[in-house]
Design a protein around this motif. Structure first.
Motif, PDB file in Angstrom:
ATOM      1  N   ASP A   4     -13.293 -74.870 -20.886  1.00 33.61           N
ATOM      2  CA  ASP A   4     -13.408 -76.278 -21.270  1.00 33.61           C
ATOM      3  C   ASP A   4     -14.831 -76.794 -21.068  1.00 33.61           C
ATOM      4  O   ASP A   4     -15.091 -77.974 -21.266  1.00 33.61           O
ATOM      5  CB  ASP A   4     -12.395 -77.138 -20.504  1.00 33.61           C
ATOM      6  N   GLY A   5     -15.764 -75.903 -20.677  1.00 36.40           N
ATOM      7  CA  GLY A   5     -17.154 -76.296 -20.529  1.00 36.40           C
ATOM      8  C   GLY A   5     -17.496 -76.898 -19.187  1.00 36.40           C
ATOM      9  O   GLY A   5     -18.602 -77.363 -18.982  1.00 36.40           O
ATOM     10  N   SER A   6     -16.594 -76.879 -18.242  1.00 36.51           N
ATOM     11  CA  SER A   6     -16.835 -77.486 -16.941  1.00 36.51           C
ATOM     12  C   SER A   6     -17.361 -76.461 -15.941  1.00 36.51           C
ATOM     13  O   SER A   6     -16.654 -75.537 -15.547  1.00 36.51           O
ATOM     14  CB  SER A   6     -15.544 -78.103 -16.397  1.00 36.51           C
ATOM     15  N   SER A   7     -18.596 -76.643 -15.525  1.00 33.18           N
ATOM     16  CA  SER A   7     -19.182 -75.768 -14.509  1.00 33.18           C
ATOM     17  C   SER A   7     -18.498 -75.972 -13.166  1.00 33.18           C
ATOM     18  O   SER A   7     -18.312 -75.015 -12.410  1.00 33.18           O
ATOM     19  CB  SER A   7     -20.678 -76.041 -14.371  1.00 33.18           C
ATOM     20  N   LEU A   8     -18.142 -77.212 -12.847  1.00 33.57           N
ATOM     21  CA  LEU A   8     -17.458 -77.500 -11.584  1.00 33.57           C
ATOM     22  C   LEU A   8     -16.105 -76.801 -11.536  1.00 33.57           C
ATOM     23  O   LEU A   8     -15.741 -76.195 -10.520  1.00 33.57           O
ATOM     24  CB  LEU A   8     -17.296 -79.015 -11.386  1.00 33.57           C
ATOM     25  N   TRP A   9     -15.347 -76.858 -12.610  1.00 33.87           N
ATOM     26  CA  TRP A   9     -14.023 -76.224 -12.637  1.00 33.87           C
ATOM     27  C   TRP A   9     -14.160 -74.711 -12.506  1.00 33.87           C
ATOM     28  O   TRP A   9     -13.419 -74.074 -11.751  1.00 33.87           O
ATOM     29  CB  TRP A   9     -13.276 -76.612 -13.903  1.00 33.87           C
ATOM     30  N   LEU A 109      -2.120 -78.814 -11.187  1.00 32.81           N
ATOM     31  CA  LEU A 109      -3.373 -78.111 -11.443  1.00 32.81           C
ATOM     32  C   LEU A 109      -4.160 -78.790 -12.566  1.00 32.81           C
ATOM     33  O   LEU A 109      -5.384 -78.971 -12.471  1.00 32.81           O
ATOM     34  CB  LEU A 109      -3.095 -76.648 -11.789  1.00 32.81           C
ATOM     35  N   GLU A 110      -3.479 -79.200 -13.612  1.00 33.28           N
ATOM     36  CA  GLU A 110      -4.144 -79.905 -14.709  1.00 33.28           C
ATOM     37  C   GLU A 110      -4.687 -81.257 -14.240  1.00 33.28           C
ATOM     38  O   GLU A 110      -5.787 -81.665 -14.628  1.00 33.28           O
ATOM     39  CB  GLU A 110      -3.186 -80.094 -15.894  1.00 33.28           C
ATOM     40  N   ALA A 111      -3.951 -81.953 -13.392  1.00 32.80           N
ATOM     41  CA  ALA A 111      -4.427 -83.228 -12.850  1.00 32.80           C
ATOM     42  C   ALA A 111      -5.674 -83.013 -12.000  1.00 32.80           C
ATOM     43  O   ALA A 111      -6.600 -83.830 -12.022  1.00 32.80           O
ATOM     44  CB  ALA A 111      -3.321 -83.899 -12.040  1.00 32.80           C
ATOM     45  N   GLU A 112      -5.710 -81.917 -11.255  1.00 31.16           N
ATOM     46  CA  GLU A 112      -6.898 -81.600 -10.459  1.00 31.16           C
ATOM     47  C   GLU A 112      -8.086 -81.282 -11.368  1.00 31.16           C
ATOM     48  O   GLU A 112      -9.217 -81.681 -11.086  1.00 31.16           O
ATOM     49  CB  GLU A 112      -6.603 -80.441  -9.507  1.00 31.16           C
ATOM     50  N   ARG A 113      -7.845 -80.574 -12.455  1.00 32.23           N
ATOM     51  CA  ARG A 113      -8.921 -80.265 -13.405  1.00 32.23           C
ATOM     52  C   ARG A 113      -9.480 -81.565 -13.997  1.00 32.23           C
ATOM     53  O   ARG A 113     -10.692 -81.734 -14.119  1.00 32.23           O
ATOM     54  CB  ARG A 113      -8.421 -79.346 -14.527  1.00 32.23           C
ATOM     55  N   ILE A 114      -8.600 -82.496 -14.325  1.00 28.92           N
ATOM     56  CA  ILE A 114      -9.040 -83.789 -14.863  1.00 28.92           C
ATOM     57  C   ILE A 114      -9.872 -84.536 -13.817  1.00 28.92           C
ATOM     58  O   ILE A 114     -10.915 -85.120 -14.146  1.00 28.92           O
ATOM     59  CB  ILE A 114      -7.832 -84.626 -15.345  1.00 28.92           C
ATOM     60  N   GLU A 115      -9.435 -84.509 -12.563  1.00 25.53           N
ATOM     61  CA  GLU A 115     -10.207 -85.164 -11.497  1.00 25.53           C
ATOM     62  C   GLU A 115     -11.602 -84.557 -11.415  1.00 25.53           C
ATOM     63  O   GLU A 115     -12.602 -85.270 -11.285  1.00 25.53           O
ATOM     64  CB  GLU A 115      -9.496 -85.021 -10.152  1.00 25.53           C
ATOM     65  N   GLN A 116     -11.679 -83.248 -11.512  1.00 27.86           N
ATOM     66  CA  GLN A 116     -12.992 -82.600 -11.457  1.00 27.86           C
ATOM     67  C   GLN A 116     -13.841 -82.945 -12.679  1.00 27.86           C
ATOM     68  O   GLN A 116     -15.060 -83.099 -12.560  1.00 27.86           O
ATOM     69  CB  GLN A 116     -12.830 -81.091 -11.301  1.00 27.86           C
ATOM     70  N   MET A 117     -13.216 -83.091 -13.828  1.00 27.97           N
ATOM     71  CA  MET A 117     -13.961 -83.525 -15.016  1.00 27.97           C
ATOM     72  C   MET A 117     -14.537 -84.920 -14.804  1.00 27.97           C
ATOM     73  O   MET A 117     -15.670 -85.210 -15.218  1.00 27.97           O
ATOM     74  CB  MET A 117     -13.054 -83.496 -16.251  1.00 27.97           C
ATOM     75  N   MET A 118     -13.768 -85.787 -14.152  1.00 26.24           N
ATOM     76  CA  MET A 118     -14.245 -87.136 -13.848  1.00 26.24           C
ATOM     77  C   MET A 118     -15.463 -87.069 -12.930  1.00 26.24           C
ATOM     78  O   MET A 118     -16.464 -87.776 -13.154  1.00 26.24           O
ATOM     79  CB  MET A 118     -13.116 -87.956 -13.195  1.00 26.24           C
ATOM     80  N   LEU A 119     -15.380 -86.231 -11.900  1.00 24.11           N
ATOM     81  CA  LEU A 119     -16.485 -86.084 -10.958  1.00 24.11           C
ATOM     82  C   LEU A 119     -17.727 -85.507 -11.639  1.00 24.11           C
ATOM     83  O   LEU A 119     -18.845 -85.983 -11.425  1.00 24.11           O
ATOM     84  CB  LEU A 119     -16.078 -85.187  -9.783  1.00 24.11           C
ATOM     85  N   GLU A 120     -17.511 -84.506 -12.469  1.00 22.00           N
ATOM     86  CA  GLU A 120     -18.646 -83.862 -13.139  1.00 22.00           C
ATOM     87  C   GLU A 120     -19.317 -84.818 -14.122  1.00 22.00           C
ATOM     88  O   GLU A 120     -20.550 -84.881 -14.193  1.00 22.00           O
ATOM     89  CB  GLU A 120     -18.193 -82.588 -13.834  1.00 22.00           C
ATOM     90  N   ALA A 121     -18.532 -85.586 -14.858  1.00 23.65           N
ATOM     91  CA  ALA A 121     -19.111 -86.557 -15.795  1.00 23.65           C
ATOM     92  C   ALA A 121     -19.907 -87.621 -15.036  1.00 23.65           C
ATOM     93  O   ALA A 121     -21.003 -88.011 -15.464  1.00 23.65           O
ATOM     94  CB  ALA A 121     -18.002 -87.210 -16.624  1.00 23.65           C
ATOM     95  N   TRP A 122     -19.378 -88.074 -13.904  1.00 20.80           N
ATOM     96  CA  TRP A 122     -20.071 -89.065 -13.079  1.00 20.80           C
ATOM     97  C   TRP A 122     -21.384 -88.498 -12.551  1.00 20.80           C
ATOM     98  O   TRP A 122     -22.417 -89.165 -12.573  1.00 20.80           O
ATOM     99  CB  TRP A 122     -19.147 -89.504 -11.933  1.00 20.80           C
ATOM    100  N   ALA A 123     -21.349 -87.240 -12.101  1.00 21.14           N
ATOM    101  CA  ALA A 123     -22.535 -86.624 -11.506  1.00 21.14           C
ATOM    102  C   ALA A 123     -23.619 -86.332 -12.534  1.00 21.14           C
ATOM    103  O   ALA A 123     -24.815 -86.410 -12.211  1.00 21.14           O
ATOM    104  CB  ALA A 123     -22.142 -85.338 -10.788  1.00 21.14           C
ATOM    105  N   THR A 124     -23.232 -86.011 -13.736  1.00 24.66           N
ATOM    106  CA  THR A 124     -24.193 -85.587 -14.759  1.00 24.66           C
ATOM    107  C   THR A 124     -25.306 -86.606 -14.968  1.00 24.66           C
ATOM    108  O   THR A 124     -26.471 -86.225 -15.127  1.00 24.66           O
ATOM    109  CB  THR A 124     -23.454 -85.310 -16.093  1.00 24.66           C
ATOM    110  N   VAL A 125     -24.987 -87.871 -14.934  1.00 25.55           N
ATOM    111  CA  VAL A 125     -26.007 -88.900 -15.176  1.00 25.55           C
ATOM    112  C   VAL A 125     -26.808 -89.235 -13.922  1.00 25.55           C
ATOM    113  O   VAL A 125     -27.806 -89.958 -14.023  1.00 25.55           O
ATOM    114  CB  VAL A 125     -25.386 -90.189 -15.778  1.00 25.55           C
TER     115      VAL A 125
END
Length: 172
Positions: A4-9, A109-125
Motif C-alpha cells: 500500500d506504499g506505507s514505509s511505516l507499515w 489489524l486493518e484498523a491498526e494499518r489505518i492508524e499507521q497511515m494516519m501517523l505517516e501522513a501526519w509525519a510526512t509534512v
C-alpha cells in the motif's frame, strides 16, 4: 515498502514479526497503556529517519490517532479477546466463534494499518523540521517521550530492548 506504499507499515510488519518484540509491545500495551502503533511510529521515525520527536510532537501524534485508537482499535481488540474462550470450544455451534474471532482479528489489524497511515501522513509534512540524531539515540529519545506522555507506570517502564534492536537493524 508495503504494497500500500506505507514505509511505516512495512517497518512495523518487519520488526513485529519477532516474537520477542511482540511480547514487549503487548506487555507495554497491557500493563502501561502504551499504544503499540505509536510505539512503532516512535521507533520508525528514530531508526529510519534518524528524527527526534519533541514531547509536543509525540502529544500531537497521539492526538491525531487518539479517537481512532480508543473508538475503533481498542474495541476491536476487546471483542477479539472476548471471543477467545469461545473460539477454543469444539462444539459445532461455538466453533463458528473461531471464524468470527478470525474476522475480528483481521479487522483489528486493518484498523491498526489505518492508524499507521494516519501517523505517516501526519509525519510526512513535518519530518524535515525534526532534529536528527544517531538512530539509537533517536529511537530511545522518542520512546522516552512517548512513555513520559503516557504518564503513570509508563514513565517507569523499561525501554523495549528487542524492539529497539529490531528497529536499529533497519536504521538510516
Amino acid at each position: 515498502m508495503s504494497e500500500d506504499g506505507s514505509s511505516l507499515w512495512a517497518f512495523s510488519l518487519s520488526v513485529y514479526a519477532n516474537a520477542a518484540v511482540q511480547a514487549e509491545c503487548l506487555d507495554l500495551q497491557d500493563h502501561h497503556g502504551i499504544d503499540v502503533n505509536l510505539l512503532l511510529f516512535c521507533a520508525f521515525v528514530g531508526a529510519v529517519h534518524c528524527a527526534v520527536l519533541s514531547d509536543t510532537e509525540v502529544r500531537l501524534a497521539a492526538s491525531i490517532v487518539g479517537e481512532w485508537q480508543n473508538s475503533i482499535v481498542k474495541r476491536l481488540r476487546e471483542a477479539q479477546r472476548a471471543l477467545k474462550p469461545f473460539a477454543t470450544d469444539l462444539s459445532p455451534i461455538l466453533s463458528s466463534a473461531a471464524t468470527l474471532r478470525t474476522s475480528v482479528k483481521a479487522m483489528e489489524l486493518e484498523a491498526e494499518r489505518i492508524e499507521q497511515m494516519m501517523l505517516e501522513a501526519w509525519a510526512t509534512v513535518r519530518i524535515d523540521t525534526w532534529p536528527r540524531a544517531q538512530p539509537a539515540g533517536a529511537v530511545a529519545a522518542n520512546i522516552h517521550a512517548l512513555f513520559a506522555m503516557c504518564g503513570g507506570s509508563a514513565q517507569r517502564a523499561e525501554l523495549p530492548d528487542q524492539l529497539i534492536a529490531a528497529a536499529l537493524a533497519m536504521a538510516c
